[in-house]
Design a protein around this motif. Structure first.
Motif, PDB file in Angstrom:
ATOM      1  N   ALA A   1       0.824  -1.201   0.000  1.00 19.41           N
ATOM      2  CA  ALA A   1       0.000   0.000   0.000  1.00 19.41           C
ATOM      3  C   ALA A   1       0.858   1.251   0.000  1.00 19.41           C
ATOM      4  CB  ALA A   1      -0.918  -0.005   1.221  1.00 19.41           C
ATOM      5  N   LEU A   2       0.383   2.285  -0.683  1.00 17.70           N
ATOM      6  CA  LEU A   2       1.013   3.591  -0.583  1.00 17.70           C
ATOM      7  C   LEU A   2       0.756   4.157   0.802  1.00 17.70           C
ATOM      8  CD1 LEU A   2      -0.152   5.213  -3.955  1.00 17.70           C
ATOM      9  CD2 LEU A   2       2.047   4.098  -3.505  1.00 17.70           C
ATOM     10  N   ALA A   3       1.621   5.069   1.223  1.00 10.11           N
ATOM     11  CA  ALA A   3       1.371   5.853   2.425  1.00 10.11           C
ATOM     12  C   ALA A   3       1.342   7.314   2.009  1.00 10.11           C
ATOM     13  CB  ALA A   3       2.436   5.610   3.484  1.00 10.11           C
ATOM     14  N   ILE A   4       0.395   8.057   2.545  1.00  9.58           N
ATOM     15  CA  ILE A   4       0.143   9.416   2.064  1.00  9.58           C
ATOM     16  C   ILE A   4       0.028  10.353   3.251  1.00  9.58           C
ATOM     17  CG2 ILE A   4      -1.484  10.883   0.787  1.00  9.58           C
ATOM     18  CD1 ILE A   4      -2.245   8.270  -0.757  1.00  9.58           C
ATOM     19  N   GLY A   5       0.645  11.510   3.123  1.00  8.40           N
ATOM     20  CA  GLY A   5       0.580  12.509   4.187  1.00  8.40           C
ATOM     21  C   GLY A   5       0.861  13.880   3.623  1.00  8.40           C
TER      22      GLY A   5
END
Length: 475
Positions: free
Chosen positions: A7-11
């Motif tokens: 999964a991508l991680a986004i912030g």
């Protein structure tokens, strides 16, 4: 080639902590589901009233019961979404507290470690050099077959180093934490007393705006030492247009992140500018900036070298940055021109500094594999920064500071035969990650991608070469 998996991680969007994509998608879907249930309940409620003059047949009671059930479901789903958001906020607070504590712990230790290393090197430096000399002489006397076997072992060792040490999430995380304190270690290693080191660091903001204890301050110290050694990271440059191919056609507008990352050029021609004209006749510029030329001599003719890398992270006017500025001026871009900046690795640092410089009307920023953790985005324009968790090059920019850019990170796995030492940093892998980011359902990322300029009529594509001017020093 390495491709990102998992999964991508986004912030980002004002912070620095990244959160797994599926949690952000779940939060968004819970909000949508709660709205749908509430809307359905409001539509059913009028059907619960008995019809005027009609015989009551119970259908109103059924509708009223269904409306009430939907309203309860909307409340419960909304509470679940609120609980998830509170958990995510708690994670962000905990992450920030841990980073702050580690930073405060590492700061006073770095100078002591540098001084200890200097003392240790003074004790063992002579015997170590003698041992290396004996080893080199012994290697030269070995038969050719034995030297080949040793070379194969060395290559295997480098592959192991890349796969098990450099291309590992733990290594990159530690590098990001330690980078802001390398200046303390360097000053301690060259014998600067701690009191004088503190005084030098306190002067850094007045020199170049870098905060003490930042990656920019670290790179600033290294840049000064490098300039003294002749590494011309900020030397003046000149750019030259590459003649277009005879059958070249006007460019088509890039779409999203992947469409822009796909146009990042090779370091041999490190700058590409595309010009588009909108419906009102106004021009828009898209500039694509290459990564480091790894075979370029330090401080040599090619400005996309390690000397420019150090100058960029120190937020100086690096040679590569000067080259992009000159290319944009040659293409016709001025202070009022909308410009979208896209860059990879060193090109991403150049893109970030120019986008934030105020010299242009920045219309967007896309970076991949760039050491820009210490270069937060503050402007009001769509910006997306993509990095691999196991990419040691991105870690050299330090841990991400709070930024208005959307941060996208992913694991890079699947090392294959023939991969280089820094396989997680390869541009092909970032092209694949950019395509995955384009398909993300997370509103923060989707809104940033949709806000990037699109459309327009292509006018021309201009490729540029760049070289440092002969006989010049840093300036």
């Amino acid at each position: 080639m390495r491709t990102a998996t998992g999964a991508l991680a986004i912030g980002g969007g004002g912070g620095s902590t990244v959160i797994a994509e599926h949690l952000l998608v779940a939060e968004h879907r819970l909000a949508l589901c709660a709205d749908d249930c509430d809307r359905a309940a409001r539509r059913l409620r009028p059907l619960g009233a008995p019809l005027p003059g009609g015989v009551f047949d119970g259908s109103g009671t059924v509708a009223e019961t269904a409306a009430a059930a939907l309203a309860r479901s909307a409340d419960e789903i909304a509470r679940l979404g609120t609980a998830l958001r509170l958990a995510l906020d708690g994670y962000e607070l905990a992450d920030s507290a841990v980073r702050t504590a580690l930073d405060q712990l590492l700061a006073p230790m770095a100078g002591l470690v540098g001084a200890a290393a200097r003392s240790l090197l003074g004790l063992v430096g002579g015997p170590l050099l003698a041992g290396l000399g004996v080893a080199a002489a012994g290697y030269a006397l070995l038969p050719a077959s034995s030297r080949e076997a040793m070379d194969r072992s060395a290559r295997d060792g480098l592959r192991f180093l890349g796969e098990r040490v450099l291309d590992e999430r733990t290594t990159t995380m530690m590098a990001g934490l330690l980078m802001p304190h390398v200046d303390d270690g360097v000053l301690g290693a060259i014998g600067v007393p701690p009191a004088l080191a503190l005084r030098l660091q306190s002067m850094m903001p007045s020199i170049d705006g870098a905060e003490p204890g930042s990656v920019a301050a670290t790179a600033g110290v290294i840049a000064v030492l490098g300039a003294a050694a002749g590494a011309r990271g900020a030397a003046p440059v000149e750019v030259q247009r590459v003649p277009p191919a005879p059958a070249s056609s006007p460019p088509t507008p890039p779409a999203g992140l992947a469409g822009r990352v796909a146009r990042i050029p090779d370091p041999a021609q490190p700058v590409r500018v595309e010009v588009y004209r909108g419906a009102g006749g106004a021009e828009r510029f898209e500039v694509f900036i290459a990564g480091t030329a790894h075979d370029a001599p330090l401080g040599g003719e090619h400005p996309w070298d390690g000397a420019s890398n150090i100058a960029l992270v120190a937020e100086h006017d690096a040679s590569s940055l000067r080259a992009v500025r000159a290319a944009l001026a040659d293409a016709g871009a001025g202070p009022a021109s909308p410009v979208v900046f896209t860059g990879y690795s060193q090109g991403g640092a150049v893109a970030t500094l120019l986008a934030e410089s105020g010299e242009y009307r920045t219309a967007g920023l896309v970076t991949v594999g760039a050491p820009t953790g210490g270069m937060p985005v503050t402007g009001d324009y769509p910006a997306v920064t993509i990095g691999h968790r196991d990419d040691i090059i991105t870690a050299l920019g330090g841990a991400p500071e709070p930024t208005a850019a959307v941060l996208v990170t992913a694991d890079s796995d699947g090392r294959q035969e023939g991969d280089g030492l820094f396989a997680a940093h390869e541009l092909d892998g970032y092209r694949a990650t950019a395509a995955r980011a384009d398909a993300s359902e997370v509103p923060l990322l989707r809104d940033a991608v949709n806000a990037l300029p699109r459309g327009g009529v292509g006018q021309e594509t201009i490729d540029y070469t760049a070289r440092r001017k002969d006989g010049t020093g840093a300036g």
